[in-house]
Design a protein around this motif. Structure first.
Motif, PDB file in Angstrom:
ATOM      1  N   MET A   1       0.845  -1.185   0.000  1.00 29.12           N
ATOM      2  CA  MET A   1       0.000   0.000   0.000  1.00 29.12           C
ATOM      3  C   MET A   1       0.884   1.241   0.000  1.00 29.12           C
ATOM      4  O   MET A   1       1.494   1.558   1.009  1.00 29.12           O
ATOM      5  CB  MET A   1      -0.874   0.024   1.246  1.00 29.12           C
ATOM      6  N   ALA A   2       1.005   1.900  -1.117  1.00 28.65           N
ATOM      7  CA  ALA A   2       1.820   3.109  -1.180  1.00 28.65           C
ATOM      8  C   ALA A   2       0.974   4.315  -0.826  1.00 28.65           C
ATOM      9  O   ALA A   2      -0.199   4.363  -1.161  1.00 28.65           O
ATOM     10  CB  ALA A   2       2.385   3.261  -2.585  1.00 28.65           C
ATOM     11  N   ASP A 237      -7.952   0.054  -1.003  1.00 28.91           N
ATOM     12  CA  ASP A 237      -6.600  -0.147  -1.540  1.00 28.91           C
ATOM     13  C   ASP A 237      -6.631  -1.232  -2.607  1.00 28.91           C
ATOM     14  O   ASP A 237      -7.233  -2.301  -2.413  1.00 28.91           O
ATOM     15  CB  ASP A 237      -5.646  -0.559  -0.419  1.00 28.91           C
ATOM     16  N   SER A 240      -2.484  -6.060  -4.873  1.00 33.05           N
ATOM     17  CA  SER A 240      -1.337  -6.454  -5.715  1.00 33.05           C
ATOM     18  C   SER A 240      -1.191  -5.535  -6.932  1.00 33.05           C
ATOM     19  O   SER A 240      -0.968  -5.989  -8.058  1.00 33.05           O
ATOM     20  CB  SER A 240      -1.488  -7.907  -6.181  1.00 33.05           C
ATOM     21  N   PHE A 241      -1.309  -4.254  -6.691  1.00 32.79           N
ATOM     22  CA  PHE A 241      -1.260  -3.284  -7.802  1.00 32.79           C
ATOM     23  C   PHE A 241       0.140  -3.200  -8.409  1.00 32.79           C
ATOM     24  O   PHE A 241       0.306  -2.905  -9.585  1.00 32.79           O
ATOM     25  CB  PHE A 241      -1.727  -1.922  -7.285  1.00 32.79           C
ATOM     26  N   LYS A 242       1.132  -3.465  -7.560  1.00 34.03           N
ATOM     27  CA  LYS A 242       2.513  -3.402  -8.058  1.00 34.03           C
ATOM     28  C   LYS A 242       2.676  -4.328  -9.274  1.00 34.03           C
ATOM     29  O   LYS A 242       3.341  -3.977 -10.251  1.00 34.03           O
ATOM     30  CB  LYS A 242       3.464  -3.806  -6.935  1.00 34.03           C
ATOM     31  N   ASN A 245       1.549  -2.759 -12.511  1.00 30.28           N
ATOM     32  CA  ASN A 245       2.582  -1.869 -13.059  1.00 30.28           C
ATOM     33  C   ASN A 245       3.728  -2.673 -13.662  1.00 30.28           C
ATOM     34  O   ASN A 245       4.202  -2.378 -14.762  1.00 30.28           O
ATOM     35  CB  ASN A 245       3.142  -0.974 -11.954  1.00 30.28           C
ATOM     36  N   ASP A 254      -2.010   3.472 -14.489  1.00 25.84           N
ATOM     37  CA  ASP A 254      -2.739   4.758 -14.403  1.00 25.84           C
ATOM     38  C   ASP A 254      -4.195   4.587 -14.843  1.00 25.84           C
ATOM     39  O   ASP A 254      -5.102   5.176 -14.250  1.00 25.84           O
ATOM     40  CB  ASP A 254      -2.057   5.822 -15.276  1.00 25.84           C
ATOM     41  N   ASP A 280      -1.882   3.823  -4.605  1.00 21.62           N
ATOM     42  CA  ASP A 280      -3.020   2.986  -5.005  1.00 21.62           C
ATOM     43  C   ASP A 280      -4.049   2.924  -3.887  1.00 21.62           C
ATOM     44  O   ASP A 280      -4.818   1.969  -3.798  1.00 21.62           O
ATOM     45  CB  ASP A 280      -2.542   1.573  -5.388  1.00 21.62           C
ATOM     46  N   LYS A 347      -6.824  -7.112   4.052  1.00 21.39           N
ATOM     47  CA  LYS A 347      -5.668  -7.627   3.292  1.00 21.39           C
ATOM     48  C   LYS A 347      -5.214  -8.951   3.889  1.00 21.39           C
ATOM     49  O   LYS A 347      -5.001  -9.930   3.162  1.00 21.39           O
ATOM     50  CB  LYS A 347      -4.511  -6.613   3.351  1.00 21.39           C
ATOM     51  N   ARG A 351      -7.561 -10.392   0.966  1.00 23.43           N
ATOM     52  CA  ARG A 351      -7.863  -9.335  -0.019  1.00 23.43           C
ATOM     53  C   ARG A 351      -9.262  -9.495  -0.632  1.00 23.43           C
ATOM     54  O   ARG A 351      -9.981 -10.420  -0.309  1.00 23.43           O
ATOM     55  CB  ARG A 351      -6.814  -9.266  -1.126  1.00 23.43           C
TER      56      ARG A 351
END
Ligand SMILES: Nc1nc2c(ncn2[C@@H]2O[C@H](COP(=O)(O)OP(=O)(O)OP(=O)(O)O)[C@@H](O)[C@H]2O)c(=O)[nH]1
Length: 374
Positions: A1-2, A237, A240-242, A245, A254, A280, A347, A351
């Protein structure tokens, strides 16, 4: 989570529009004013020349300044390697030509004063710093030159025909300059408004930025504290959005963020406001009670799971959500910590689910919704 950032005029995707417009060259702005100013000032000058029974040279000069020069100036600027600098030089020539007419008209008072004033107003109207002051030496030189040519003949009285011939330039030119000023002021207002909107917005998603959203969240808390309505926070959130990317590129990432923001906007409607709180991570401060917030959270979870992307048809996304209602006297910080901890629970529990603080997320709304869907 950024953690990073994230409602102004938007384009169709919800992202804000840019403020800037294409730059219009100076010579194009000046050209119509030069035609108008030079053309209309030829009228009183022509009447004075006729009354003076002036020679062919003076009439030739009038023809040049009134009709030819505006087009010659445009041509010079257009073919110049540095059109801006050439147009500034043209503007100084305008002033010198205008001033030359003063001695050639034998200092006829009204048209002389009018022409000198309008030449200066035109320089000021360009908005170029110091231009009108820089035009003064050239004007003084032109007056001396014209004076030497005419022996400084002096006949300041202005006849009625000359007064009448001054009217068009006086009226039309003044209104045209004022309209131009009005247009500029309107544009400045518009751009100030846009800048203000952009300063309150996440440029990628068009959602509130953090500062703007925190003001709203404080307002929702205050309503709750004073018994004017419930307050519930939803933290969202991406899961696993990384990997999105890493595997499909930042542009695809994006797209996902913009689509999730659009889902948030639609699901929340007028019941609260959302922010992109981190890379994210999103948050929404809602003026609803916890059961209603859980419904909204569940609809966000479901709608994000249904998203599809033209550029990446196989891509599917999920979100985890933490929902926390505010208790009396709670600070924004504690409220957010409660929702954040619920999010971490979601999470931890695998998730793609909604959790509330201190509850097993499996027992929460998500599982009921899944059961209902089966
Ligand atoms: N495309 C895009 N990616 C961003 C942006 N801001 C942050 N990110 C990325 O978001 C990702 C967040 O990754 P993590 O914090 O590891 O979280 P995650 O992969 O979603 O894992 P979990 O939250 O544990 O499910 C990082 O890869 C960041 O580079 C952005 O504006 N655009």
């Amino acid at each position: 989570m950024a953690r990073a950032n994230g409602n102004p005029p938007h384009d169709d995707s919800g992202a804000p529009r840019s403020v800037s417009r294409p730059h219009r060259p100076l010579y194009r702005t000046v050209y119509p004013f030069r035609i108008l100013g030079m053309g209309l000032s030829s009228l009183p000058v022509g009447v004075v020349l006729a009354q003076q029974q002036a020679g062919a040279m003076a009439w030739a000069l009038l023809l040049f300044s009134g009709l030819l020069w505006p087009h010659l100036a445009l041509w010079r600027s257009r073919r110049s390697r540095n059109p801006e600098r050439t147009e500034r030089a043209n503007l100084l020539v305008d002033s010198a030509i205008a001033a030359l007419w003063v001695p050639l008209m034998h200092f006829n008072l009204l048209p002389s004063a009018l022409i000198l004033t309008l030449a200066t107003v035109d320089k000021i109207n360009t908005g170029i710093r110091g231009l009108w002051q820089r035009s003064l030496p050239g004007m003084a030189g032109a007056i001396v030159l014209g004076g030497l040519l005419t022996g400084f003949a002096f006949a300041p009285e202005t006849s009625m025909p000359v007064i009448i011939a001054c009217m068009p330039i006086l009226l039309i030119h003044t209104v045209a300059v004022s309209l131009n000023g009005y247009r500029l002021v309107r544009r400045v207002h518009y751009q100030n408004r846009r800048l203000d909107e952009l300063s309150r917005t996440d440029p990628l998603t068009g959602l509130d930025n953090r500062r703007q959203w925190e003001e709203h969240a404080q307002h929702v808390l205050e309503r709750q504290r004073t018994g004017r309505g419930p307050a519930t926070l939803v933290m969202v959130d991406l899961d696993s959005f990384k990997a999105v990317n890493d595997e499909r590129g930042h542009a695809a990432g994006d797209d996902v963020l913009r689509s999730v923001a659009a889902v948030l906007r639609e699901c929340i409607g007028d019941r609260g406001r959302a922010v992109r709180y981190g890379g994210d991570e999103f948050a929404a401060a809602l003026e609803v009670d916890e059961p209603q917030a859980l419904e909204i959270a569940e609809s966000i979870r479901r709608r994000v799971g249904e998203l599809s992307f033209v550029a990446a048809p196989a891509l599917r996304c999920t979100v985890s959500l933490g929902v926390a209602s505010a208790s009396p006297g709670m600070s924004l910080r504690r409220w957010m910590a409660a929702a954040d901890s619920a999010l971490y629970d979601a999470k931890d529990q695998g998730r793609d689910r909604v959790a509330t603080p201190g509850r097993n997320p499996h027992a929460a709304a998500t599982d009921r919704a899944r059961a209902a869907a089966r």
